[in-house]
Design a protein around this motif. Structure first.
Motif, PDB file in Angstrom:
ATOM      1  N   HIS A 208      62.638  33.735  49.292  1.00 30.44           N
ATOM      2  CA  HIS A 208      61.639  34.429  50.108  1.00 30.44           C
ATOM      3  C   HIS A 208      60.278  33.862  49.714  1.00 30.44           C
ATOM      4  CE1 HIS A 208      59.153  37.356  51.991  1.00 30.44           C
ATOM      5  NE2 HIS A 208      60.110  38.231  52.216  1.00 30.44           N
TER       6      HIS A 208
ATOM      7  N   GLY B  61      62.754  29.029  53.398  1.00 28.14           N
ATOM      8  CA  GLY B  61      62.874  30.476  53.262  1.00 28.14           C
ATOM      9  C   GLY B  61      62.040  31.190  54.300  1.00 28.14           C
TER      10      GLY B  61
ATOM     11  N   SER C 257      67.841  37.205  52.828  1.00 29.72           N
ATOM     12  CA  SER C 257      67.167  36.984  51.547  1.00 29.72           C
ATOM     13  C   SER C 257      67.888  37.756  50.456  1.00 29.72           C
ATOM     14  CB  SER C 257      65.693  37.409  51.630  1.00 29.72           C
ATOM     15  OG  SER C 257      65.596  38.803  51.811  1.00 29.72           O
TER      16      SER C 257
END
Length: 422
Positions: free
Chosen positions: A244, A278, A34
């Protein structure tokens, strides 16, 4: 005094032995998944051009993996399943991470063994490490990939309900913490000129604030030549949003995409679909997967197949700091980006040429439709954006910025900040 001078009895190594850099992060920087760890790892790769690098994370490593670059080692300051010990400091803000005394002891031992010339500490969340590191570090750098006080203020403006407001940390409180941090370190790294201007007003003293931009993530997996546009056999356009998915600004953006922007696009282009990808999607994002033509890809092992199959990336952020790595990655793959002005802040992209910008959900959707119906314009935007990000955020650009941020260009003179990357 120069930050490279002897401090607290710690001798500098002989000139010419290379710069040894220790990067301390909260979560493991390798393997990067991330924004924060992508930045930390990319900075480590750049710093490794000038000497050995060690990545140390407060949290345990998720997997026992070694970085592919032999000049980079990864260590964890905590042991998975180990006994819980007392934290550093008797009080901390919600913006700060918990750091155990055992983790600090391991960090001090690592410094004695690795003998870094420079220690880079990731973000204001690790503030409690700055004071104990100060006498141990020849050069101590705070890497503020976000100006957290500004981000907190943005989030307060973006949220509307009292229950959600209670989760936002006070911007004045974080600002006070940032001022204390700036007084302890030798240099600060930020992602953009805009963040540099914000911090200059906070510093209260003349100090080097270096722009070390976020680089193109996972650059090794991206073709350097502009890839062909994705085929339309799985729908057109395939709209991709990567981030994220537990991070509040991304959760808000995903909701806007699925509930407002995609339905408007589908009125003109019925084959349109949205892919949200994500790690750590919260329940609100998971619920979006039940909407028509919305797909959720949780914790993808690689985003390369997703990017190579996307026709657009729409990024409707209302809050956020630093610079958006997801924009750089999409453009490097040749995926046109449509975003809010905040999402593209700090990248210096040319509006209506390299990127399309609007704050309005309706306008973002209309821009997407217009671009999809104009193949020539889409090709031109893909090419211009691809050229811009490779030139300004590719490996060489980040290596140059890290070199300047380590003061290697100043021959030990830290009185002036490094040149600002556009």
């Amino acid at each position: 005094m120069s930050a490279l001078s002897t401090r607290a009895g710690v001798d500098m190594p002989a000139r010419g032995t290379g710069r040894r850099v220790l990067i301390v992060s909260h979560e493991p920087a390798f393997p990067p998944t991330s924004g924060a760890d992508l930045r930390n790892y990319r900075n480590a790769v750049a710093a490794a051009a000038f000497g050995p690098v060690c990545l140390a994370s407060v949290l345990p490593k998720a997997i026992a993996a070694a970085a592919p670059d032999p000049r980079i080692r990864a260590e964890a300051l905590s042991i998975e399943g180990g006994p819980r010990t007392a934290s550093i400091g008797w009080w901390r803000m919600r913006a700060e991470h918990r750091i155990s005394r055992a983790a600090l002891a391991r960090l001090e031992a690592l410094i004695l063994e690795f003998r870094p010339d420079t220690v880079v500490v990731e973000s204001i969340g690790l503030f409690k490490l700055l004071r104990p590191l100060r006498p141990l570090a020849r050069q101590l750098i705070l890497d503020m990939h976000n100006v957290e006080s500004d981000l907190s203020a943005q989030m307060k403006r973006a949220v509307t309900t009292a229950s959600r407001l209670s989760t936002v940390v006070s911007a004045p409180g974080i600002r006070h913490l940032e001022r204390k941090a700036l007084a302890l370190v030798d240099r600060v790294w930020v992602c953009s000129n805009e963040d540099r201007e914000r911090l200059m007003a906070l510093a209260g003293r003349k100090m080097p604030i270096d722009v070390v931009p976020n680089g193109i993530p996972n650059v090794e997996a991206i073709p350097a030549v502009l890839p062909a546009e994705a085929p339309a056999d799985s729908g057109f356009p395939v709209i991709l949003f990567i981030g994220h998915l537990g991070y509040p600004p991304n959760v808000d953006a995903a909701g806007r995409l699925a509930r407002a922007i995609l339905p408007r696009i589908r009125q003109a282009l019925p084959g349109a679909k949205l892919v949200l990808a994500g790690r750590g999607p919260n329940p609100a994002v998971q619920a979006l997967a039940g909407l028509p033509d919305v797909e959720l890809v949780e914790n993808p092992e690689s985003v390369a197949p997703l990017l190579s199959g996307a026709h657009l990336s729409i990024i409707p952020l209302r809050a956020g700091g630093g610079t958006r790595i997801k924009i750089l990655e999409a453009m490097a793959w040749g995926v046109p980006v449509i975003a809010t002005p905040l999402a593209a802040e700090g990248l210096g992209l040319i509006e209506n040429d390299q990127v399309l910008l609007s704050d309005s959900d309706e306008r973002l959707a209309d821009m997407a439709v217009d671009l999809c119906l104009d193949a020539e314009r889409r090709t031109r935007q893909r090419l211009r954006a691809h050229q811009a990000v490779w030139a300004r955020f590719g490996p060489q650009a980040i290596r140059d910025a890290v070199r300047a941020g380590l003061a290697l260009d100043n021959d030990g003179n830290d009185d002036q900040p490094s040149p600002v990357t556009p």
